[in-house]
Design a protein around this motif. Structure first.
Motif, short mmCIF file in Angstrom:
data_model
loop_
_atom_site.label_atom_id
_atom_site.label_comp_id
_atom_site.label_asym_id
_atom_site.label_seq_id
_atom_site.Cartn_x
_atom_site.Cartn_y
_atom_site.Cartn_z
N MET A 1 0.85 -1.20 0.00
CA MET A 1 0.00 0.00 0.00
C MET A 1 0.88 1.25 0.00
N MET A 2 0.56 2.18 -0.90
CA MET A 2 1.25 3.45 -0.93
C MET A 2 0.64 4.37 0.13
N ARG A 3 1.49 4.96 0.95
CA ARG A 3 1.06 5.85 2.02
C ARG A 3 0.92 7.27 1.47
N VAL A 4 -0.26 7.86 1.69
CA VAL A 4 -0.59 9.14 1.06
C VAL A 4 -0.83 10.21 2.13
N VAL A 24 -9.50 4.08 -3.84
CA VAL A 24 -8.56 3.65 -4.88
C VAL A 24 -7.69 2.52 -4.32
N PRO A 25 -7.82 1.30 -4.82
CA PRO A 25 -7.01 0.19 -4.32
C PRO A 25 -5.52 0.47 -4.49
N GLY A 26 -4.76 0.11 -3.45
CA GLY A 26 -3.32 0.31 -3.50
C GLY A 26 -2.84 1.56 -2.81
N LEU A 27 -3.77 2.42 -2.40
CA LEU A 27 -3.42 3.67 -1.72
C LEU A 27 -4.09 3.75 -0.35
N ALA A 28 -3.38 4.32 0.61
CA ALA A 28 -3.92 4.47 1.96
C ALA A 28 -3.66 5.89 2.45
N PRO A 29 -4.71 6.69 2.70
CA PRO A 29 -4.50 8.03 3.26
C PRO A 29 -4.12 7.92 4.73
N VAL A 30 -2.92 8.38 5.08
CA VAL A 30 -2.44 8.19 6.44
C VAL A 30 -2.41 9.49 7.25
N ARG A 48 11.44 9.67 9.71
CA ARG A 48 12.22 9.31 10.89
C ARG A 48 11.66 8.07 11.57
N ALA A 49 10.35 7.88 11.48
CA ALA A 49 9.72 6.74 12.14
C ALA A 49 9.84 5.46 11.33
N GLY A 50 10.39 5.56 10.12
CA GLY A 50 10.52 4.38 9.28
C GLY A 50 9.25 4.02 8.54
N THR A 51 8.29 4.94 8.51
CA THR A 51 7.04 4.73 7.76
C THR A 51 6.85 5.90 6.80
N PRO A 52 7.72 6.02 5.82
CA PRO A 52 7.74 7.21 4.97
C PRO A 52 6.47 7.38 4.13
N ILE A 53 6.19 8.64 3.80
CA ILE A 53 5.10 8.98 2.91
C ILE A 53 5.56 8.71 1.47
N ASP A 54 4.74 8.00 0.72
CA ASP A 54 5.06 7.71 -0.68
C ASP A 54 4.58 8.80 -1.63
N LEU A 55 3.41 9.37 -1.32
CA LEU A 55 2.77 10.31 -2.24
C LEU A 55 2.12 11.44 -1.46
N VAL A 56 2.31 12.66 -1.95
CA VAL A 56 1.68 13.84 -1.36
C VAL A 56 0.72 14.43 -2.39
N LEU A 57 -0.54 14.56 -2.01
CA LEU A 57 -1.52 15.26 -2.83
C LEU A 57 -1.53 16.71 -2.37
N MET A 58 -0.97 17.59 -3.19
CA MET A 58 -0.60 18.93 -2.74
C MET A 58 -1.49 20.02 -3.32
N ASP A 59 -2.17 20.75 -2.45
CA ASP A 59 -2.83 21.99 -2.86
C ASP A 59 -1.76 23.05 -3.05
N ILE A 77 14.14 15.67 1.93
CA ILE A 77 13.83 14.60 2.87
C ILE A 77 14.04 13.26 2.18
N ARG A 78 14.65 12.31 2.89
CA ARG A 78 14.86 10.98 2.33
C ARG A 78 14.17 9.93 3.19
N PRO A 79 13.42 9.02 2.56
CA PRO A 79 13.12 8.97 1.13
C PRO A 79 12.17 10.09 0.72
N ARG A 80 12.39 10.58 -0.46
CA ARG A 80 11.61 11.71 -0.96
C ARG A 80 10.26 11.22 -1.50
N PRO A 81 9.15 11.84 -1.09
CA PRO A 81 7.85 11.43 -1.63
C PRO A 81 7.59 12.03 -3.00
N ASP A 82 6.74 11.39 -3.77
CA ASP A 82 6.27 11.99 -5.01
C ASP A 82 5.16 12.99 -4.69
N VAL A 83 4.93 13.92 -5.62
CA VAL A 83 3.92 14.97 -5.40
C VAL A 83 2.99 15.05 -6.61
#
Length: 231
Positions: A1-4, A24-30, A48-59, A77-83
């Motif tokens: 699951m991609m973390r959003v 949307v299957p495969g995505l989880a709003p966190v 830092r917590a080891g649960t990085p954000i994969d995707l940012v939906l950005m206004d 930030i590493r890992p860098r999320p997509d936007v």
């Protein structure tokens, strides 16, 4: 699951986007952030917590800083999320700046759930086309991944009878009406017939961003009012 992470300053729209992502299957709003600073902090904390954000939906239009400034800050930030930019900004310079700041997709408000889902499915195709390890990618990998993002939008033509400009006008007046609007009220507000307004309001309600409320009034005749907000 991609973390959003959803970044949107208007709570009602943020809730609607949260509801969309859940469908949307495969995505989880966190998480949801209502300011740019909160968005950067949320991504950094998750990393830092080891649960990085994969995707940012950005206004883009945030109260404290531009969404593009946030996108630039996230590159450190590493890992860098997509936007993915979700905005009403149509200015060419904003679009160019979004590309320069690494925004992978650009989605204009207002939109239907079908358009939203299509963009996110393209993003998932993009991610799945890239190798899981960091050893390197081939030209074929790169072409396949970017092809998933750039393929013309032939799968979701605008629904018959739905004009993007009218949909935007309906959305604008509905969001401004705290108590909601009937189809007749909405039609008068933007200069279209009640039936036309009803069709657009029903589309928004079916997509889950508008609530239907039934008022019976003095005569007992039911009237449906449409209220902007998550169902």
């Amino acid at each position: 699951m991609m973390r959003v992470l959803i970044v949107e300053d208007e709570p009602t729209i943020a809730r609607a986007h949260h509801s969309y992502v859940e469908r949307v299957p495969g995505l989880a709003p966190v998480a949801v952030a209502h300011t740019g600073r909160a968005a950067v902090d949320a991504v950094a904390k998750a990393a830092r917590a080891g649960t990085p954000i994969d995707l940012v939906l950005m206004d883009i239009g945030l109260p404290d800083m531009s969404g593009l400034e946030v996108a630039a800050a996230l590159t450190r930030i590493r890992p860098r999320p997509d936007v993915i930019a979700i905005t009403s900004a149509r200015d060419l310079e904003v679009v160019r700046a979004a590309v320069a700041h690494g925004v992978v997709l650009y989605l204009l408000k207002p939109f239907t759930f079908a358009a939203f889902r299509d963009k996110l499915e393209r993003y998932l195709e993009f991610r799945s086309a890239l190798p899981a390890d960091s050893a390197g990618v081939s030209q074929q990998d790169i072409d396949r991944a970017f092809g998933a993002l750039r393929t013309p939008d032939t799968r979701i033509p605008t629904p018959k009878g739905i004009a993007p400009q009218t949909l935007e006008e309906i959305t604008r007046v509905l969001r401004a009406a705290a108590d909601g609007l009937s189809a007749g009220d909405a039609g008068r507000a933007i200069g279209v017939s009640r039936v036309t307004a009803w069709r657009y309001l029903e589309r928004l309600a079916d997509d889950g961003v508008v609530k239907r409320q039934t008022d019976y009034g003095r005569t007992g005749r039911p009237q449906v009012r449409y209220v902007w907000g998550r169902v």
